[in-house]
Design a protein around this motif. Sequence first.
Motif, PDB file in Angstrom:
ATOM      1  N   HIS A  69      21.603  14.611  20.252  1.00  0.00           N
ATOM      2  CA  HIS A  69      21.992  15.971  20.828  1.00  0.00           C
ATOM      3  C   HIS A  69      23.158  15.839  21.657  1.00  0.00           C
ATOM      4  CE1 HIS A  69      18.140  18.226  20.532  1.00  0.00           C
ATOM      5  NE2 HIS A  69      17.765  17.108  19.999  1.00  0.00           N
ATOM      6  N   PHE A  93      24.330  22.455  17.584  1.00  0.00           N
ATOM      7  CA  PHE A  93      23.281  21.294  17.853  1.00  0.00           C
ATOM      8  C   PHE A  93      24.113  20.394  18.583  1.00  0.00           C
ATOM      9  CE2 PHE A  93      21.542  17.281  15.983  1.00  0.00           C
ATOM     10  CZ  PHE A  93      20.507  17.114  16.800  1.00  0.00           C
ATOM     11  N   HIS A 142      16.382  22.004  15.029  1.00  0.00           N
ATOM     12  CA  HIS A 142      15.874  20.985  14.139  1.00  0.00           C
ATOM     13  C   HIS A 142      15.177  21.469  12.661  1.00  0.00           C
ATOM     14  CE1 HIS A 142      15.346  19.757  18.471  1.00  0.00           C
ATOM     15  NE2 HIS A 142      15.556  18.763  18.023  1.00  0.00           N
ATOM     16  N   HIS A 206       9.263  15.481  22.788  1.00  0.00           N
ATOM     17  CA  HIS A 206      10.328  16.454  22.343  1.00  0.00           C
ATOM     18  C   HIS A 206      10.081  17.461  21.424  1.00  0.00           C
ATOM     19  CE1 HIS A 206      14.572  15.772  19.847  1.00  0.00           C
ATOM     20  NE2 HIS A 206      14.259  16.902  20.355  1.00  0.00           N
ATOM     21  N   ALA A 208      10.763  19.006  18.832  1.00  0.00           N
ATOM     22  CA  ALA A 208      11.529  19.151  17.640  1.00  0.00           C
ATOM     23  C   ALA A 208      11.007  19.606  16.299  1.00  0.00           C
ATOM     24  CB  ALA A 208      12.145  17.733  17.443  1.00  0.00           C
ATOM     25  N   ILE A 226      12.943  21.350  24.410  1.00  0.00           N
ATOM     26  CA  ILE A 226      14.023  21.013  23.009  1.00  0.00           C
ATOM     27  C   ILE A 226      14.667  20.000  23.309  1.00  0.00           C
ATOM     28  CG2 ILE A 226      15.805  22.836  23.214  1.00  0.00           C
ATOM     29  CD1 ILE A 226      14.691  23.873  20.539  1.00  0.00           C
ATOM     30  N   GLU A 281      16.314  12.087  13.464  1.00  0.00           N
ATOM     31  CA  GLU A 281      17.666  12.625  14.236  1.00  0.00           C
ATOM     32  C   GLU A 281      18.611  11.426  14.060  1.00  0.00           C
ATOM     33  OE1 GLU A 281      17.304  14.226  18.163  1.00  0.00           O
ATOM     34  OE2 GLU A 281      16.521  15.929  17.329  1.00  0.00           O
TER      35      GLU A 281
HETATM   36 ZN   LIG Z   1      16.364  17.115  18.899  1.00  0.00          ZN
END
Ligand SMILES: [Zn+2]
Length: 308
Positions: A69, A93, A142, A206, A208, A226, A281
């Motif tokens: 992030h 993002f 996401h 989180h 996501a 988020i 991620e």
């Molecule tokens: Zn994320």
Amino acid sequence: MSIAPRRLALLAPLAALPLVLTGCASASGADDGTVDVMASFYPLQFVAEQVGGDRVTVRSLTPPGAEPHDVELSPAQVSRIDGADLVVYLSGFQAAVDDAVAQTSPAHVVDAASDTTLRPADHEDESEEEHAEHEHGDLDPHFWLDPSRMPSVVEDVAATLTEIDPDGAEAFAANAAALSQRFEDLDATYAAGLQQCDVRTFVTSHEAFGYLADRYDLEQVGISGIDPEAEPSPARLAAVETIVRDEDVSTIFFESLVSPKVAETLADDLGITTAVLDPVEGLADPDADYFSIATANLEALRMALSCS
Ligand SMILES: [Zn+2]
């Protein structure tokens, strides 16, 4: 401390190398004749690698195991973006990547945000102040956690690679078809595996998993919103506790790249368990890949939600 200067001396010429190579970035900019691809974070790196096969060299702007992030880019990375044959990223993002793409002129760019319709982020659990700190705007980035949204990115990457390297057209098309099929099969496995569940609400540290929840008719309750680094407010924690009790939630999920402290404290207070739900991620385990993580996530969800 004694090792650091020596390592720096070794690394310096390597860091300078891409700057030299950018001068000849034509049809194939990597020094071995392959297409030089910069991907902004893991799922896009994975797609580029799978579609490109041995005709591409893919590097990620987010180091393995790092949280993407709030990634920051070195000047060397920015110049690699500039000299790349192809940059694959997700606008909105990673602010540093958005800036770098805007400031440079890579030969080709695939923006995954143009391949899928991004959903608005759920902000009801945040104060105005928390909302203002967001770097990714008002859309939830996401999308890759809904496998049915991946084939359109696969097709875009394959089409763009074909423009760059027309001799690879057949290979890219075959690789893309095989990869899209795997995403479609995974989607079917998720749909079947999450059809009959005693509980349809899951709590994550989180937030996501909104796309995943939308796709398979589940309800995501995020503790921290988020942004994985955000600290939840006491009011938010109290609201989550009420949901946990009302919905018979058995498990609070946390993720591998961020500290599980908040999730563990909350689960302890409520007398329930914690488990890992990985937002894919970045790779914490180098032997894992998108599909192995997605499969582990499905098992964790089926366990937590008592699915049959
Ligand atoms: Zn994320």
